[in-house]
Every structure is written in structure tokens, then in C-alpha cells.
Motif scaffolding. Structure first.
Motif, PDB file in Angstrom:
ATOM      1  N   ALA A   5       0.834  -1.192   0.000  1.00 40.54           N
ATOM      2  CA  ALA A   5       0.000   0.000   0.000  1.00 40.54           C
ATOM      3  C   ALA A   5       0.875   1.250   0.000  1.00 40.54           C
ATOM      4  O   ALA A   5       1.880   1.317   0.710  1.00 40.54           O
TER       5      ALA A   5
ATOM      6  N   GLN B 149      -2.782   5.460   0.245  1.00 43.88           N
ATOM      7  CA  GLN B 149      -3.695   4.334   0.435  1.00 43.88           C
ATOM      8  C   GLN B 149      -3.740   3.917   1.899  1.00 43.88           C
ATOM      9  O   GLN B 149      -4.813   3.601   2.434  1.00 43.88           O
ATOM     10  N   THR B 150      -2.588   3.926   2.543  1.00 44.96           N
ATOM     11  CA  THR B 150      -2.557   3.576   3.966  1.00 44.96           C
ATOM     12  C   THR B 150      -3.355   4.569   4.790  1.00 44.96           C
ATOM     13  O   THR B 150      -4.115   4.187   5.689  1.00 44.96           O
TER      14      THR B 150
ATOM     15  N   ARG C  92      -5.806   6.434   3.754  1.00 48.95           N
ATOM     16  CA  ARG C  92      -7.236   6.374   3.422  1.00 48.95           C
ATOM     17  C   ARG C  92      -7.914   5.135   3.980  1.00 48.95           C
ATOM     18  O   ARG C  92      -9.025   5.227   4.516  1.00 48.95           O
ATOM     19  N   TYR C  93      -7.262   3.976   3.875  1.00 54.03           N
ATOM     20  CA  TYR C  93      -7.939   2.724   4.209  1.00 54.03           C
ATOM     21  C   TYR C  93      -7.580   2.177   5.602  1.00 54.03           C
ATOM     22  O   TYR C  93      -8.271   1.288   6.091  1.00 54.03           O
TER      23      TYR C  93
ATOM     24  N   PRO D 141      -9.756   5.591   8.910  1.00 50.55           N
ATOM     25  CA  PRO D 141     -10.879   4.874   9.543  1.00 50.55           C
ATOM     26  C   PRO D 141     -10.679   4.625  11.036  1.00 50.55           C
ATOM     27  O   PRO D 141     -11.647   4.621  11.799  1.00 50.55           O
TER      28      PRO D 141
END
Length: 275
Positions: free
Chosen positions: A183, A187-188, A190-191, A195
């Protein structure tokens, strides 16, 4: 054989509340009353029969719409700039981290008018970046954009501080595991990261928005008090206080209600869990 007397163990049941000492309870009650009386005064002196008419007047509605626009744009600016800053403060050995954190905290303790003067000296026509900004057609003082910048300047710390604390409490191994699986950093974030800190991010964003909505001193100093352009709701209260104190109280009640609603929504995260 003599035995030492064992320390007395409290018989109070687990979770039971300790009795409030009178020596602390009295000044604590006075402190609560000191904070509550002015707010109760707003409620008590609100002209309830004229409330709807005063809040629906064209000037108040225009100021309300502008306040919502300015506060939302200030929140977006704070998110774009503040989230990366909070991540860097929490996750990296940023050079001069203590200085950067002090810069984040400084708008929270600066007198609002001083913040406005600082904005003028930084982004005004004669300020450090005033010339380069004008060269590309951007003029911030006495404009709606200036009101957004002023609101973001004083409100962003609420977002950064809360989010940095949440990020610091997350085990970095989750992010490291995502990186080992290929990732990218965006990306890290965001995902994985966002969260996990979503509740804290939402709480910080709500406080940031509420602070931007109520901003007065920096706005009037940097952006002025121009109807339809920079005259937000707090500035409208200031104007009404000189012309119609009853209407000023009504509009103050509206801002008080918004602030109270935000705090109630955040109960348990910023105000402590109810028991």
C-alpha cells in the motif's frame, strides 16, 4: 510478636462516587455558577415573542448564510492542511517539531485582534506574501476569502491537536503492515489510518467548524465588517448590540444553541463519558 496494622481498605463499592468535600464543593459550585449565569442571562433576556421575526430579518439571514459558507470553507481548508500536519506531528521526527506544535497552539492563545493584525502583516497588501498574492490576482483583506482565512487560522488548531492525539494513540504497526503489503502512503492513510481515527477526526472537525462559525476578532480586523461579504453572524451581533440589543440577544441565542448542540454531540469524546 507485634504485627503492623494493615492499611485500611475503603469499604466503598467499586464504581461508587466519592463524597464531595465541602471545602471543594463550595468554590466548585461558585465556578459553575460564574460560567452559567451569563449564559442563563442570554436565555432569560431573549425576546421570545419576537424571536422568529428577528432571526428571519434580511440582515440576519444574510449574515447567517455567509457564516455558514465561511465556516464550511474554513473547515475544508483546515482539513486539507491540518490532517497532514497532524499526521507528521504524530508519526515523524519532524525537524523543529516543538516549534511547529507551538505554532499550532499559538492561535488558540493569541488575542483575536492580534491574530487579525498578524494576518494583515502576513497576507495583507503590505504583508510578507501580499505582493506575490496580488501578482496572481488574490487579494485577501476585506474579502470573503479573507474571512475564510481568518476563521481557518483560529480554528485549525482544534482539529490538529485532537487528531494528533488520536494518531499518537494508534499502534504504528497497522500502517507498517499495510506498507509491507504494497500500500502506498495515501492508500494507507485512506484505508487504514483515517478509519481508525474517524471518531476523533469527526470531533475535531466539529469543534473546528464551531470555532470558525463563532470567529469575530480576527475576522473584523483582517476582513472588515462588510455586509454580504465579510459580515458574519458574530459581527452582526456586534452591530445589533449598538442598534437593537434585543435582536442582538436573539442572534446570540442562536449561536449559543449551535455551540451547545456541537458539545452535546461530542459528549463522551471531549467532555468525558457519562456515568
Amino acid at each position: 510478636m507485634n504485627h503492623r496494622t494493615a492499611p485500611r481498605v475503603s469499604d466503598r463499592a467499586p464504581g461508587a462516587r466519592a463524597r464531595t468535600p465541602a471545602a471543594l464543593g463550595v468554590p466548585a459550585a461558585l465556578a459553575a455558577a460564574f460560567l452559567a449565569v451569563p449564559l442563563a442571562g442570554v436565555v432569560a433576556h431573549t425576546p421570545w415573542r419576537d424571536l422568529a421575526g428577528q432571526l428571519s430579518s434580511p440582515d440576519v439571514v444574510r449574515a447567517l448564510v455567509l457564516s455558514l459558507l465561511v465556516s464550511v470553507l474554513a473547515l475544508l481548508l483546515s482539513l486539507v492542511l491540518g490532517v497532514p500536519l497532524a499526521w507528521l506531528l504524530a508519526r515523524t521526527d519532524l525537524p523543529g517539531k516543538a516549534l511547529v506544535r507551538s505554532l499550532v497552539l499559538l492561535p488558540m492563545v493569541l488575542p483575536p485582534t492580534v491574530a487579525g493584525v498578524a494576518l494583515l502583516r502576513g497576507f495583507g497588501r503590505g504583508g510578507l506574501l501580499g505582493g506575490p498574492l496580488e501578482a496572481v490576482g488574490v487579494t485577501l483583506p476585506f474579502s470573503t476569502a479573507g474571512a475564510v482565512v481568518a476563521a481557518a487560522f483560529v480554528a485549525m488548531p482544534f482539529l490538529v491537536i485532537g487528531l494528533e492525539g488520536a494518531l499518537a494513540g494508534i499502534d504504528p504497526r497497522y500502517e507498517e503492515a499495510a506498507a509491507t503489503m504494497g500500500a502506498t502512503l495515501p492508500q494507507t492513510l485512506r484505508y487504514v489510518t483515517l478509519p481508525m481515527v474517524a471518531p476523533s477526526l469527526a470531533a475535531g472537525a466539529a469543534l473546528c467548524w464551531a470555532r470558525a462559525l463563532g470567529e469575530f476578532g480576527a475576522t473584523i480586523t483582517f476582513a472588515g465588517n462588510l455586509p454580504g461579504a465579510t459580515q458574519t453572524l458574530p459581527l452582526q451581533v456586534y452591530l445589533l448590540l449598538q442598534q437593537d440589543p434585543a435582536a442582538a440577544t436573539s442572534v446570540s441565542l442562536l449561536l449559543l444553541a449551535v455551540a451547545t448542540a456541537v458539545l452535546i454531540a461530542l459528549r463522551g469524546r471531549w467532555l468525558g463519558h457519562s456515568r
